[in-house]
Design an enzyme around this catalytic site. Structure first.
Site, PDB file in Angstrom:
ATOM      1  CB  CYS A 192      -0.954  -0.021   1.204  1.00 61.37           C
ATOM      2  SG  CYS A 192      -0.110   0.021   2.791  1.00 61.37           S
ATOM      3  CB  THR A 193       0.215   4.868   0.222  1.00 56.19           C
ATOM      4  OG1 THR A 193      -0.987   4.661  -0.510  1.00 56.19           O
ATOM      5  CG2 THR A 193       0.899   6.141  -0.241  1.00 56.19           C
TER       6      THR A 193
END
Ligand SMILES: [Zn+2]
Ligand SMILES: [Zn+2]
Length: 306
Positions: A192-193
Site C-alpha cells: 500500500c502507500t
C-alpha cells in the site's frame, strides 16, 4: 529548543504510524492535540487503543520537536517518521481524534497488537528483500494491492491482483468471497502507500487461511525511493493531498486511461454530478475542450449533463 535559524525558516510534513496497545487513547489524544497546538502544527491524527496514525506539517524545528517528544512516550519509542516537502499550509486545520480503528477496516475487535506491533501480520520485506524473494520464487509470487481499486488505476506492481474495493471497509468481504482462494498456498506480497494498511490487511488474510503472506515495509513510497521506475513498480503513486499523484522518475509509465477517449492520463477529477463526485480519470482534452466533466456512468444519464 536548540534549533538553528533554518530550522525555523524551513518547513516539512511528517507521516507516521505506530501500532502499540494504548490503555488510554483519550489521554493520548489530548496530549497530542496540546503538543501540536503548542508547536503550531496542522494536520490529522487518529488515535485508537491499537496505536496512532498521523500526518502533520509545520516548521522544521516544530517537526523535530514533535518527533522528539512523541518518541519520548514509551509506546511510540520505535516509531518511524517519513519526512516530506510541505508544511502547515498544506492542511486546512489541526484535527486530533479518537476512533475505534486508526484505519477503518471494520474489524476493531479482530486486530491484536502488542508492544512489537500487530500480532500475526505478514512478514515485513524491505525493498531489497522483495527483490530477493522475486529472484528466488519468480513467477510464483503474487502482488496483492492493499489500496482502494481506484488508486491502482494509475499505478501498481507488475501483474498485481487488484481487489474490488472502494474503501478499506470492503476488504474483509472481498478476501472472504472465495475469489482469491487459489492464492492461499502462494507467496502473496501485500503493498500500500506507506505500509499501514498492509499491517492490518496481512493479518486479516493470514487469519483467513492465506499461508504465506508478506508485506512491503514502508510501502510504495519507500520502494520508489529505492528503486524508482527500475523495479517492479509501474506508473504513478496516488497520494491523498493536493498533488493527487506523484512519479518516482521521468521514466514513469502512464498506465491510466481516460474513461471517455482512452488516451493515457493520470488526472483524476471529481465527477461534476454532486450526488456522485466519483474520482474519475479524464484527460485534459476531454475535460477542457470536450467539456466532459462527468464520470462514465453520469455522462450517459441525460439528467446529469442538463
Ligand atoms: Zn479523454
Ligand atoms: Zn458520476
Amino acid at each position: 529548543m536548540g534549533y538553528s535559524k533554518t530550522d525555523y525558516e524551513e518547513s516539512r510534513i511528517l507521516l507516521y504510524y505506530g501500532f502499540a496497545p494504548l490503555e488510554d487513547p483519550q489521554a493520548v489524544m489530548f496530549w497530542q492535540r496540546t503538543l501540536c497546538e503548542m508547536l503550531e502544527l496542522k494536520g490529522r491524527i487518529l488515535v485508537s487503543k491499537h496505536g496512532i496514525n498521523g500526518t502533520v506539517g509545520g516548521s522544521l524545528a516544530a517537526c523535530k520537536e514533535y518527533v522528539r517528544r512523541t518518541k519520548a512516550f514509551p509506546a511510540f519509542k520505535g516509531m518511524e517518521f517519513k519526512w516530506s516537502e510541505g508544511g502547515a499550509e498544506d492542511f486546512p486545520r489541526l484535527s486530533v481524534k479518537v476512533r475505534d480503528e486508526i484505519v477503518a477496516f471494520g474489524a476493531p475487535d479482530e486486530l491484536e497488537v502488542d508492544d512489537k506491533g500487530v500480532i500475526g501480520g505478514g512478514v515485513h520485506l524491505k525493498p531489497e528483500q522483495l527483490h530477493e524473494l522475486m529472484e528466488e520464487r519468480g513467477d510464483e509470487v503474487v502482488f496483492f494491492d492493499g489500496r482502494n481499486a481506484m488508486e491502482a488505476q494509475i499505478g501498481k506492481f507488475k501483474d498485481a491482483v487488484i481487489p474490488d474495493v472502494r474503501t478499506t471497509h470492503d476488504f474483509i468481504k472481498e478476501i472472504e468471497s472465495g475469489k482469491y482462494d487459489d492464492l492461499k498456498d502462494k507467496p502473496v506480497v501485500t503493498y500500500c502507500t506507506g505500509g499501514i494498511r498492509c499491517e492490518i490487511l496481512s493479518s486479516l488474510m493470514k487469519k483467513r487461511g492465506f499461508k504465506e503472506v508478506y508485506q512491503l515495509d514502508g510501502g510504495i513510497v519507500r520502494y520508489g525511493e529505492k528503486f524508482g521506475d527500475k523495479g517492479f513498480w509501474e506508473g504513478s503513486l496516488y497520494v491523498f493531498d493536493r498533488r493527487m499523484h506523484m512519479e518516482f522518475s521521468d521514466d514513469a509509465k502512464v498506465i491510466g486511461r481516460c474513461v471517455h477517449c482512452d488516451q493515457p492520463t493520470n488526472d483524476f477529477r471529481n465527477c461534476l454530478n454532486l450526488q456522485c463526485r466519483k474520482q474519475t480519470l479524464i484527460c485534459d482534452d476531454c475535460f477542457n475542450n470536450g467539456e466532459k466533466h462527468y464520470c462514465e456512468q453520469c455522462a450517459t444519464q441525460p439528467a446529469a449533463t442538463a
